[in-house]
Each structure stands twice: as C-alpha cells, then as structure tokens.
Motif scaffolding. Structure first.
Motif, mmCIF file in Angstrom:
data_model
loop_
_atom_site.group_PDB
_atom_site.id
_atom_site.type_symbol
_atom_site.label_atom_id
_atom_site.label_comp_id
_atom_site.label_asym_id
_atom_site.label_seq_id
_atom_site.Cartn_x
_atom_site.Cartn_y
_atom_site.Cartn_z
ATOM 1 N N TYR A 45 94.310 -44.273 20.074
ATOM 2 C CA TYR A 45 95.431 -44.053 20.740
ATOM 3 C C TYR A 45 95.467 -44.480 22.333
ATOM 4 C CZ TYR A 45 93.906 -39.573 22.376
ATOM 5 O OH TYR A 45 93.193 -38.532 22.908
ATOM 6 N N THR A 46 96.567 -44.795 22.788
ATOM 7 C CA THR A 46 96.746 -45.213 24.172
ATOM 8 C C THR A 46 97.610 -44.279 24.985
ATOM 9 O OG1 THR A 46 98.121 -46.985 24.078
ATOM 10 C CG2 THR A 46 95.680 -47.519 24.199
ATOM 11 N N ILE A 47 97.282 -43.726 26.216
ATOM 12 C CA ILE A 47 98.309 -43.143 26.950
ATOM 13 C C ILE A 47 98.676 -43.975 28.147
ATOM 14 C CG2 ILE A 47 98.783 -40.816 28.387
ATOM 15 C CD1 ILE A 47 96.151 -39.984 27.008
ATOM 16 N N THR A 48 100.034 -44.340 28.343
ATOM 17 C CA THR A 48 100.492 -45.089 29.468
ATOM 18 C C THR A 48 101.540 -43.941 30.359
ATOM 19 O OG1 THR A 48 102.520 -45.805 28.085
ATOM 20 C CG2 THR A 48 100.243 -47.180 28.330
ATOM 21 N N LEU A 49 101.694 -44.375 31.644
ATOM 22 C CA LEU A 49 102.495 -43.478 32.346
ATOM 23 C C LEU A 49 103.577 -44.624 33.008
ATOM 24 C CD1 LEU A 49 99.991 -41.417 34.186
ATOM 25 C CD2 LEU A 49 101.286 -40.715 32.305
ATOM 26 N N ASP A 50 104.868 -44.074 32.799
ATOM 27 C CA ASP A 50 105.916 -45.252 33.340
ATOM 28 C C ASP A 50 105.972 -45.029 34.785
ATOM 29 O OD1 ASP A 50 107.648 -42.970 34.140
ATOM 30 O OD2 ASP A 50 108.854 -43.199 32.268
ATOM 31 N N ALA A 51 106.942 -45.923 35.634
ATOM 32 C CA ALA A 51 107.299 -46.002 36.962
ATOM 33 C C ALA A 51 107.660 -44.756 37.547
ATOM 34 C CB ALA A 51 107.910 -47.325 37.088
ATOM 35 N N GLY A 52 108.446 -44.055 36.876
ATOM 36 C CA GLY A 52 109.201 -42.739 37.211
ATOM 37 C C GLY A 52 110.613 -43.075 37.440
ATOM 38 N N THR A 53 111.360 -41.971 38.009
ATOM 39 C CA THR A 53 112.765 -42.174 38.344
ATOM 40 C C THR A 53 112.947 -42.449 39.536
ATOM 41 O OG1 THR A 53 112.811 -39.483 38.465
ATOM 42 C CG2 THR A 53 113.374 -40.530 36.253
ATOM 43 N N GLN A 83 91.186 -46.515 39.575
ATOM 44 C CA GLN A 83 91.625 -47.050 38.360
ATOM 45 C C GLN A 83 93.210 -46.639 38.044
ATOM 46 O OE1 GLN A 83 90.177 -49.190 35.836
ATOM 47 N NE2 GLN A 83 88.619 -49.005 37.713
ATOM 48 N N PRO A 84 94.039 -47.494 38.692
ATOM 49 C CA PRO A 84 95.643 -47.132 38.609
ATOM 50 C C PRO A 84 96.146 -46.974 36.951
ATOM 51 C CG PRO A 84 95.371 -48.937 40.004
ATOM 52 C CD PRO A 84 94.075 -48.989 39.294
ATOM 53 N N TRP A 85 96.970 -45.895 36.967
ATOM 54 C CA TRP A 85 97.264 -45.601 35.533
ATOM 55 C C TRP A 85 98.917 -45.923 35.342
ATOM 56 C CZ3 TRP A 85 95.559 -40.349 33.235
ATOM 57 C CH2 TRP A 85 95.960 -40.289 31.841
ATOM 58 N N GLY A 86 99.131 -46.994 34.464
ATOM 59 C CA GLY A 86 100.549 -47.647 34.386
ATOM 60 C C GLY A 86 100.847 -47.795 32.909
ATOM 61 N N ASP A 91 95.988 -51.165 32.657
ATOM 62 C CA ASP A 91 95.708 -49.613 33.319
ATOM 63 C C ASP A 91 96.303 -48.576 32.388
ATOM 64 O OD1 ASP A 91 98.636 -50.209 33.225
ATOM 65 O OD2 ASP A 91 99.030 -50.264 35.283
ATOM 66 N N ASP A 92 96.157 -48.799 30.954
ATOM 67 C CA ASP A 92 96.385 -47.314 30.294
ATOM 68 C C ASP A 92 95.184 -46.680 30.064
ATOM 69 O OD1 ASP A 92 94.740 -48.924 28.451
ATOM 70 O OD2 ASP A 92 96.519 -49.069 27.214
ATOM 71 N N VAL A 93 95.124 -45.531 29.319
ATOM 72 C CA VAL A 93 93.924 -44.894 28.917
ATOM 73 C C VAL A 93 93.766 -44.665 27.450
ATOM 74 C CG1 VAL A 93 92.852 -42.398 29.019
ATOM 75 C CG2 VAL A 93 94.158 -43.509 31.008
#
Length: 131
Positions: A45-53, A83-86, A91-93
């Motif tokens: 699996y991969t974990i991504t973090l969006d840009a936010g609100t 390592q930016p997380w995006g 830039d995912d994990v």
C-alpha cells in the motif's frame, strides 16, 4: 466452514499535529504526529497526504489559515525534513501490511516567515491509503 481474506487497509487513527504556541515565526518550528494503519498481511500500500483545506495550499507549501491570514508549513516522512510527504509517487510513503497496527510518523515544519496577527491557525489534511 471457510473464510476468504481480501486485501484491506484501515486507518486506525491519526493524531493532531500541533506546532504549539509561539510569539513570532523568526525560527523554524517543528512537530510530529502519528498515523496508525492496519492492513492485511502482505498487502502492498501507499499513503499520500493531500494539500489540505488552507487557502492556496499545495503539497509543496501547505497553509494553515485564520480568515485571510496564513501560516505556511510543510509535511515530511523523515525526521531530517528532507522527504516531503504529498500526493505523488515521488513523495508518498509505501509499505506492506503486517496484519497488526503499523505506525507512521508525520513530521511537520513551519519555516521562518512574516508573523501574522495573533490567533489560532488551522488546516485539515486528508490521508489517502491506496492498496
């Protein structure tokens, strides 16, 4: 009797990333939080973090807001803040499920910037797990 196990991932929890209380933004402020996942053993699996609100936020420069004022910040997957997380493959994990809870630390940094008005600034980040 029988059971069929399919690949699955559940976000168990995600703690708040709180940068605390500061008077000015004349030095970098850092903090961290934890995302806890439980995924089927062997499931990649991969974990991504969006840009936010936050208004105008992108994954390269996220923004906490209060009205029209903002505080920029960034999220990283490493304590060295390199390592930016995006949202993209670069830039995912990625990981593989173990069938038990797995912890992932999100590291945050508020860089030096002009200090806006005294108030509380917030943002909400979406966590997406793809398996």
């Amino acid at each position: 009797m029988s059971i069929t196990i399919e690949n699955s991932c559940t976000i168990v929890s995600a703690s708040d990333l709180d940068f605390g209380t500061v008077g000015t933004l004349t030095s970098q402020v850092t903090s961290s939080s934890t995302i806890v996942l439980n995924c089927t053993t062997g499931a990649p699996y991969t974990i991504t973090l969006d840009a936010g609100t936050g208004s105008g936020g992108t994954t390269s420069t996220r923004e906490m807001t209060n009205g029209s004022e903002t505080v920029s910040y960034q999220l990283y997957s490493d304590a060295g803040l390199t390592q930016p997380w995006g949202l993209t493959v670069s830039d995912d994990v990625s990981s593989t499920g173990t069938g038990v809870n797995q912890n992932f630390t999100v590291f945050g940094a508020v860089p030096i910037q002009a200090t806006p008005s005294a108030n509380t600034y917030t943002d909400t980040i979406g966590v997406v797990v793809t398996f």
